[in-house]
Enzyme design. Structure first.
Site, PDB file in Angstrom:
ATOM      1  N   LYS A 173       1.172  -1.201  -0.148  1.00 19.67           N
ATOM      2  CA  LYS A 173       0.284  -0.424   0.478  1.00 19.67           C
ATOM      3  C   LYS A 173       0.570   1.422  -0.005  1.00 19.67           C
ATOM      4  O   LYS A 173       0.362   1.984  -0.324  1.00 19.67           O
ATOM      5  CB  LYS A 173      -0.655  -0.183   1.194  1.00 19.67           C
ATOM      6  CG  LYS A 173      -2.205  -0.927   1.129  1.00 19.67           C
ATOM      7  CD  LYS A 173      -2.757  -0.498   2.147  1.00 19.67           C
ATOM      8  CE  LYS A 173      -4.501  -1.980   1.922  1.00 19.67           C
ATOM      9  NZ  LYS A 173      -4.879  -1.394   3.045  1.00 19.67           N
TER      10      LYS A 173
ATOM     11  N   ASP B 188     -10.670   3.169   1.824  1.00 16.18           N
ATOM     12  CA  ASP B 188     -10.829   2.078   3.022  1.00 16.18           C
ATOM     13  C   ASP B 188     -11.467   3.322   4.291  1.00 16.18           C
ATOM     14  O   ASP B 188     -12.528   2.367   5.008  1.00 16.18           O
ATOM     15  CB  ASP B 188      -9.722   1.882   4.062  1.00 16.18           C
ATOM     16  CG  ASP B 188      -8.735   1.021   3.456  1.00 16.18           C
ATOM     17  OD1 ASP B 188      -9.401  -0.454   2.647  1.00 16.18           O
ATOM     18  OD2 ASP B 188      -7.899   0.144   3.592  1.00 16.18           O
TER      19      ASP B 188
END
Length: 288
Positions: free
Chosen positions: A71, A107
């Site tokens: 990420k 997210d």
């Protein structure tokens, strides 16, 4: 959906990743929406990451999802980041805009969308106390700040407090929201901050064993407090069970998983994911 010469691809990139349920979620969405797409899992070593990202352009893909441990390391291979991804310093979605690769982090969006969908809860103007300071916690903290939270209390391990305080200052300067950082080992402080909060979140890994709990077992939870856990396996952690025993609304991380995927799908296709139908399938899969 029948794969043909016009089928476009999306993928999730990580290592390991073959256990992921993202292919199930996105392929269900492609089929239900009548979109000619297919979603696969790419389990690749880090040395292949840059080339894999370039393949998004090469094969005119919708884009890719990025999971751990990539990420952060994917960012140099992208052309642009949205505000949330830039503040968080991590990307979970890459969108191909006519060959320009844009990184997003959905997210936090997914977490708060799940709360809103579940019972209408929104964070704007409210105080959140969050336990944890890692990647999951950071995405929630940034999204809460961007969504107009009144105040965010962050509890992290003492050894990481200096780093967490530096990040909190960065988010405060970017959003104007008040953020305070405390040691998670101090249960008295946790209790104090819970009593001033409307949302309490566990964003640590404590509870994944199905037994341990990040709170002291005599913690007072005020009436009306909304409680959430980022964990979804087990479906009910001790943290959630404790909150529910006090008559409070509490939810796990499965909704976050679904709605972060829905945002990725919308960014790629311009269409809404059929989340209600997929949620029913997830309930069957996880025996809710």
């Amino acid at each position: 959906m029948q794969i043909d010469g016009h089928t476009r691809m999306a993928a999730v990139v990580a290592r390991p990743i073959r256990h992921s349920i993202s292919p199930f979620i996105h392929n269900y969405a492609f089929d239900a929406s009548g979109i000619n797409g297919v979603y696969v899992a790419w389990d690749i070593p880090e040395e292949d990451l840059e080339e894999s990202v370039q393949n998004v352009r090469r094969y005119d893909m919708f884009g890719i999802n990025i999971s751990m441990p990539y990420k952060q390391v994917v960012i140099p291979f992208l052309d642009e980041l949205d505000q949330a991804a830039e503040l968080i310093g991590a990307v979970n979605t890459v969108v191909n805009r006519q060959g320009r690769l844009i990184g997003y982090n959905t997210d936090g969006y997914g977490f708060f969308k799940a709360l809103e969908k579940n019972d209408g809860f929104t964070i704007a103007g409210k105080t959140m106390t969050i336990l944890g300071g890692g990647g999951a916690a950071t995405s929630l903290i940034v999204q809460a700040a961007l969504d107009g939270a009144k105040k965010i209390n962050i509890f992290n391990q003492t050894q990481f407090l200096e780093e967490t305080e530096a990040k909190a200052q960065k988010y405060k300067e970017a959003t104007g929201v008040t953020l305070e950082v405390f040691p998670v080992e101090n249960q008295d402080l946790i209790q104090e901050k819970i009593l001033e909060s409307q949302l309490l979140v566990n964003a640590t890994s404590v509870g994944m064993d199905g037994k341990s709990m990040v709170l002291a077992d005599d913690t007072e939870l005020p009436a009306g407090l909304r409680v959430a856990d980022t964990i979804y396996q087990p479906f009910e952690t001790s943290f959630l069970a404790y909150a529910r025993s006090k008559g409070l609304k509490a939810s796990n991380g499965l909704g976050m998983l679904l709605y972060q995927a829905a945002k990725s799908f919308q960014l790629w296709t311009g269409s809404q994911m059929p989340t209600d139908a997929i949620w029913q399938e997830l309930e069957k899969r996880y025996d809710v």
